[in-house]
Scaffold this motif. Structure first.
Motif, PDB file in Angstrom:
ATOM      1  N   GLN A 109       0.777  -1.354   0.213  1.00  0.00           N
ATOM      2  CA  GLN A 109       0.073  -0.219  -0.359  1.00  0.00           C
ATOM      3  C   GLN A 109       0.567   1.387  -0.170  1.00  0.00           C
ATOM      4  OE1 GLN A 109      -3.127   0.553   2.915  1.00  0.00           O
ATOM      5  NE2 GLN A 109      -3.210  -1.925   3.482  1.00  0.00           N
ATOM      6  N   GLU A 110       2.014   1.208   0.927  1.00  0.00           N
ATOM      7  CA  GLU A 110       2.485   2.292   1.342  1.00  0.00           C
ATOM      8  C   GLU A 110       3.099   2.769  -0.662  1.00  0.00           C
ATOM      9  OE1 GLU A 110       5.838   4.152   4.260  1.00  0.00           O
ATOM     10  OE2 GLU A 110       5.817   2.104   3.979  1.00  0.00           O
ATOM     11  N   ALA A 111       4.090   1.710  -0.368  1.00  0.00           N
ATOM     12  CA  ALA A 111       4.923   1.746  -2.548  1.00  0.00           C
ATOM     13  C   ALA A 111       3.602   2.513  -3.227  1.00  0.00           C
ATOM     14  CB  ALA A 111       5.656   0.368  -2.404  1.00  0.00           C
ATOM     15  N   SER A 158       9.540   8.646  -7.339  1.00  0.00           N
ATOM     16  CA  SER A 158      10.494   7.412  -8.379  1.00  0.00           C
ATOM     17  C   SER A 158      10.515   6.511  -7.373  1.00  0.00           C
ATOM     18  CB  SER A 158      11.687   8.489  -8.709  1.00  0.00           C
ATOM     19  OG  SER A 158      12.211   8.779  -7.849  1.00  0.00           O
ATOM     20  N   TYR A 159      10.948   4.662  -7.952  1.00  0.00           N
ATOM     21  CA  TYR A 159      11.736   3.964  -7.198  1.00  0.00           C
ATOM     22  C   TYR A 159      12.409   4.682  -6.157  1.00  0.00           C
ATOM     23  CZ  TYR A 159       8.712   0.838  -9.612  1.00  0.00           C
ATOM     24  OH  TYR A 159       7.216   0.043 -10.820  1.00  0.00           O
ATOM     25  N   ARG A 160      13.151   5.019  -6.496  1.00  0.00           N
ATOM     26  CA  ARG A 160      14.815   5.404  -5.591  1.00  0.00           C
ATOM     27  C   ARG A 160      14.053   6.190  -4.954  1.00  0.00           C
ATOM     28  NH1 ARG A 160      19.347   5.384  -6.242  1.00  0.00           N
ATOM     29  NH2 ARG A 160      19.885   4.851  -8.304  1.00  0.00           N
ATOM     30  N   GLN A 161      13.660   7.415  -4.752  1.00  0.00           N
ATOM     31  CA  GLN A 161      12.801   7.845  -3.908  1.00  0.00           C
ATOM     32  C   GLN A 161      12.066   7.340  -3.072  1.00  0.00           C
ATOM     33  OE1 GLN A 161      10.514  11.058  -6.705  1.00  0.00           O
ATOM     34  NE2 GLN A 161      12.108  12.588  -6.358  1.00  0.00           N
ATOM     35  N   ILE A 162      11.172   6.505  -3.185  1.00  0.00           N
ATOM     36  CA  ILE A 162      10.240   5.430  -2.823  1.00  0.00           C
ATOM     37  C   ILE A 162      11.516   4.523  -1.687  1.00  0.00           C
ATOM     38  CG2 ILE A 162       8.359   3.838  -2.094  1.00  0.00           C
ATOM     39  CD1 ILE A 162       7.365   4.530  -4.845  1.00  0.00           C
ATOM     40  N   SER A 163      12.962   4.658  -1.821  1.00  0.00           N
ATOM     41  CA  SER A 163      13.387   3.260  -1.354  1.00  0.00           C
ATOM     42  C   SER A 163      13.961   4.166   0.453  1.00  0.00           C
ATOM     43  CB  SER A 163      14.620   3.210  -2.377  1.00  0.00           C
ATOM     44  OG  SER A 163      15.925   2.871  -1.830  1.00  0.00           O
ATOM     45  N   GLU A 164      14.358   5.702  -0.689  1.00  0.00           N
ATOM     46  CA  GLU A 164      14.783   6.418   0.218  1.00  0.00           C
ATOM     47  C   GLU A 164      14.019   6.888   1.498  1.00  0.00           C
ATOM     48  OE1 GLU A 164      16.344  10.429  -1.075  1.00  0.00           O
ATOM     49  OE2 GLU A 164      16.863   8.984  -3.129  1.00  0.00           O
ATOM     50  N   GLY A 169      12.942   3.536   2.977  1.00  0.00           N
ATOM     51  CA  GLY A 169      14.387   2.507   3.702  1.00  0.00           C
ATOM     52  C   GLY A 169      14.602   1.406   2.839  1.00  0.00           C
ATOM     53  N   HIS A 170      13.433   0.497   1.738  1.00  0.00           N
ATOM     54  CA  HIS A 170      13.618  -0.699   1.094  1.00  0.00           C
ATOM     55  C   HIS A 170      15.016  -0.804  -0.013  1.00  0.00           C
ATOM     56  CE1 HIS A 170      10.520  -2.778   2.769  1.00  0.00           C
ATOM     57  NE2 HIS A 170       9.119  -1.519   3.207  1.00  0.00           N
ATOM     58  N   SER A 171      15.012  -0.982  -0.652  1.00  0.00           N
ATOM     59  CA  SER A 171      15.553  -1.429  -1.876  1.00  0.00           C
ATOM     60  C   SER A 171      15.293  -0.614  -3.065  1.00  0.00           C
ATOM     61  CB  SER A 171      16.580  -2.787  -1.952  1.00  0.00           C
ATOM     62  OG  SER A 171      15.871  -3.473  -2.612  1.00  0.00           O
ATOM     63  N   VAL A 172      15.987  -0.718  -3.936  1.00  0.00           N
ATOM     64  CA  VAL A 172      14.926   0.277  -5.402  1.00  0.00           C
ATOM     65  C   VAL A 172      13.761  -1.164  -6.045  1.00  0.00           C
ATOM     66  CG1 VAL A 172      15.266   1.619  -7.551  1.00  0.00           C
ATOM     67  CG2 VAL A 172      16.365   1.858  -5.598  1.00  0.00           C
ATOM     68  N   SER A 173      14.603  -2.041  -6.082  1.00  0.00           N
ATOM     69  CA  SER A 173      14.401  -3.394  -6.396  1.00  0.00           C
ATOM     70  C   SER A 173      13.098  -4.206  -5.589  1.00  0.00           C
ATOM     71  CB  SER A 173      15.291  -4.662  -6.629  1.00  0.00           C
ATOM     72  OG  SER A 173      15.952  -4.465  -5.219  1.00  0.00           O
ATOM     73  N   HIS A 174      13.078  -3.922  -4.003  1.00  0.00           N
ATOM     74  CA  HIS A 174      12.349  -4.237  -3.362  1.00  0.00           C
ATOM     75  C   HIS A 174      11.079  -3.605  -4.121  1.00  0.00           C
ATOM     76  CE1 HIS A 174      10.485  -6.842  -0.294  1.00  0.00           C
ATOM     77  NE2 HIS A 174      10.310  -5.292   0.336  1.00  0.00           N
ATOM     78  N   VAL A 175      11.434  -1.929  -3.943  1.00  0.00           N
ATOM     79  CA  VAL A 175      10.161  -1.417  -3.521  1.00  0.00           C
ATOM     80  C   VAL A 175       9.225  -1.858  -5.046  1.00  0.00           C
ATOM     81  CG1 VAL A 175       9.767   1.260  -4.422  1.00  0.00           C
ATOM     82  CG2 VAL A 175      10.703   0.842  -2.756  1.00  0.00           C
ATOM     83  N   GLY A 176      10.094  -2.056  -6.634  1.00  0.00           N
ATOM     84  CA  GLY A 176      10.148  -2.271  -7.520  1.00  0.00           C
ATOM     85  C   GLY A 176       8.962  -3.842  -7.364  1.00  0.00           C
ATOM     86  N   VAL A 177       9.117  -4.531  -6.380  1.00  0.00           N
ATOM     87  CA  VAL A 177       8.908  -6.064  -5.786  1.00  0.00           C
ATOM     88  C   VAL A 177       7.369  -5.823  -5.595  1.00  0.00           C
ATOM     89  CG1 VAL A 177       8.408  -8.227  -5.577  1.00  0.00           C
ATOM     90  CG2 VAL A 177      10.651  -7.221  -6.762  1.00  0.00           C
ATOM     91  N   LEU A 178       7.340  -4.446  -4.776  1.00  0.00           N
ATOM     92  CA  LEU A 178       6.246  -3.929  -3.532  1.00  0.00           C
ATOM     93  C   LEU A 178       5.172  -3.166  -4.559  1.00  0.00           C
ATOM     94  CD1 LEU A 178       7.655  -2.728  -0.826  1.00  0.00           C
ATOM     95  CD2 LEU A 178       6.447  -4.994  -1.057  1.00  0.00           C
ATOM     96  N   ILE A 179       5.037  -2.983  -5.897  1.00  0.00           N
ATOM     97  CA  ILE A 179       4.427  -2.510  -6.318  1.00  0.00           C
ATOM     98  C   ILE A 179       4.016  -3.369  -7.417  1.00  0.00           C
ATOM     99  CG2 ILE A 179       4.199  -0.543  -8.776  1.00  0.00           C
ATOM    100  CD1 ILE A 179       6.299   1.149  -6.819  1.00  0.00           C
TER     101      ILE A 179
END
Length: 171
Positions: free
Chosen positions: A126-128, A138-144, A147-157
């Motif tokens: 939900q958060e991502a 962006s994925y990078r901003q969400i990562s920041e 605290g999840h890695s950029v790739s994990h943000v992609g997986v969550l979304i």
């Protein structure tokens, strides 16, 4: 005294406040479940921003504010959960919705099918998704922020959107 591109410190803070206050309050309210607590969290985040140098943030004020806001909102939520029993919070939620018909009507309208389904996803998904599509990060901003890695943000979304699509097809 100027910051970054010749802006005064005061202008830098005002610009950040104008740009991020509304989105941060919405974000914090989602986490805390309480608009008043959300406003307090955002106020604390901007208080911390006042102690930062623009040059230290390297133009990443938004993600920095969201991360500070997220961490404080999670702290507030944990504290509230310890202090409030489930029964009390359910009763207060019903009373709050009943006392303000305009908010209740707005919530019903906003909480259409997709948002109801979104609320059923795991919190991290939900958060991502909210940061990506409601806040335009962006994925990078969400990562920041998370605290999840950029790739994990992609997986969550990806997994969240896949689950939403599947649930929409069933309903």
């Amino acid at each position: 005294m100027t910051e970054g591109g010749g802006q005064s410190r005061r202008e830098w803070i005002r610009e950040a406040l104008a740009r991020y206050e509304g989105p941060l309050v919405r974000y914090a309210a989602r986490i805390t479940g309480d608009p008043e607590s959300a406003r307090d969290v955002v106020q604390e985040a901007f208080g911390r921003l006042c102690g930062e140098d623009a040059s230290d943030l390297n133009g990443r004020v938004g993600p920095w504010l969201f991360a500070v806001c997220r961490n404080r909102a999670l702290d507030v939520r944990r504290k509230e959960r310890r202090m409030t029993t489930a029964t009390t919070s359910v009763l207060e939620g019903v009373a709050d919705a009943a006392t303000d018909p305009a908010i209740a009507a707005s919530d019903r309208e906003e909480a259409g099918g997709v948002l109801r389904l979104l609320n059923r996803l795991p919190e991290s998904q939900q958060e991502a998704i909210r940061l990506k599509f409601q806040e335009g990060m962006s994925y990078r901003q969400i990562s920041e922020v998370t605290g999840h890695s950029v790739s994990h943000v992609g997986v969550l979304i990806h997994e969240g959107m896949k689950a939403l699509r599947a649930r929409l097809c069933r309903e």
